[in-house]
Design a protein around this motif. Sequence first.
Motif, short mmCIF file in Angstrom:
data_model
loop_
_atom_site.label_atom_id
_atom_site.label_comp_id
_atom_site.label_asym_id
_atom_site.label_seq_id
_atom_site.Cartn_x
_atom_site.Cartn_y
_atom_site.Cartn_z
N ASN A 34 0.87 -1.19 -0.06
CA ASN A 34 0.09 -0.11 0.03
C ASN A 34 1.00 1.22 0.03
N GLU A 35 0.30 2.37 0.16
CA GLU A 35 1.12 3.98 -0.02
C GLU A 35 2.21 3.83 1.25
N GLU A 36 1.98 3.04 2.25
CA GLU A 36 2.92 3.16 3.45
C GLU A 36 3.75 1.99 3.46
N LEU A 37 3.71 1.28 2.23
CA LEU A 37 4.80 0.20 2.13
C LEU A 37 4.64 -1.03 2.91
N GLU A 40 -1.32 -4.62 1.28
CA GLU A 40 -2.62 -3.96 0.95
C GLU A 40 -3.64 -5.09 1.30
N LYS A 125 3.19 -2.60 -6.07
CA LYS A 125 1.66 -2.13 -5.91
C LYS A 125 1.17 -3.30 -6.99
N PRO A 319 11.88 5.64 0.84
CA PRO A 319 10.77 5.84 -0.30
C PRO A 319 10.64 4.55 -1.20
N ALA A 320 9.78 4.33 -1.86
CA ALA A 320 9.53 3.03 -2.72
C ALA A 320 10.40 3.02 -3.71
N ALA A 350 7.05 1.38 -8.98
CA ALA A 350 6.85 2.66 -7.77
C ALA A 350 7.09 3.76 -8.57
N ALA A 353 3.97 4.70 -10.53
CA ALA A 353 2.93 5.10 -9.75
C ALA A 353 2.95 6.44 -8.93
N GLY A 354 4.08 6.97 -8.86
CA GLY A 354 4.34 7.99 -8.06
C GLY A 354 4.16 9.30 -8.21
#
Length: 354
Positions: A34-37, A40, A125, A319-320, A350, A353-354
């Motif tokens: 998910n967004e927080e690594l 999900e 993701k 960061p991802a 990543a 998606a970022g």
Amino acid sequence: MTAVLRVEPLSFPWQTQDPFLFCVHHNDAFPAGNEELGPEASLAGRQIGQDFANKDGWNMYHGDVVPGFPGHPHRGFETVTVVRSGLIDHSDSLGATARFGGGDTQWLTAGKGIVHAEMFPLVKKGEPNPTELFQIWLNLPSKNKMVEPYFSMLWADAIPHVVERDDAGRETEVTVIAGSFRGATPPSPPPDSWASSADADVAIWTLRLAAGAQLTLPAARPGTNRTVYFFVGGKARVGGTEVTRGNAILVDATAELLLENGDSQAEFLVLQGRPIGEPVVQYGPFVMNTRQEIEAAFRDYQRTQFGGWPFDRADPVHPAERGRFARHADGRIEEARALPAEVSAAIAAAAAAG
């Protein structure tokens, strides 16, 4: 006569011989991130903070957002973390940080004391994040238990992979993390490691044998301990003894050892080394020679926190899109020289998606 001394079902953690203290095989089928690594996926039904039940094929361990092991102390030994797939984000009380995985190994000398976090960021993701690693604890002799903490990165592209074929052409791959094999030698361990001693005969190898393949391990020096862990496959013969997956095979290291695989691919971990031969007193994350030294370790940790914690959370992650790197306590930065395909793909996804 057989070189096999005894065969034991694998315990948790895996049983070890001096100079090793501990070995655990983490193999998690993590879901998409998910967004927080973190995963999900729902965390309902998990014992968050102490999740080792392998629900749905994966664990949060001591993490509550990202799987892994938030800041915790060590003294008196070394951790050797061999990451076969996935990523680990490292942070420690000296201010050092790293991201490694996909074939990399981190070798950390805890020495007189360090606090570190080992988090498993789920950077992909929309697709699974399988993570597999060994963490191995190697003891330090008494003269080195209070040395300054230090870590070395053994990047994937610098770790030797020896490919051998038997008379029938069936292939075995030997990954040489410590020691040497057929003349192939990996980067050096930390300078105060027991493995840095010329006569310690420390070896850490993983072996992948094709179906039906045969491999002969060379004899070690007299007095060396050797354990062979059979963790993937079906059946094999080790030193003439038939064994099945899920067993530790303790062998006479001074004899050559013939491995004869069965009808499916098999994998083994080999740990060997000359015993340190000193008293071992362990309490949780501290391994010393006497109870008094353990009590001193607790007092020192309570007083100094082994340097304190220079991060704003107990479970830092990068960061991802960050690639594999290491920033050492002295500020020196290493960038990994080559990215495994799976990590490259995850970073590209990543970034997109970022």
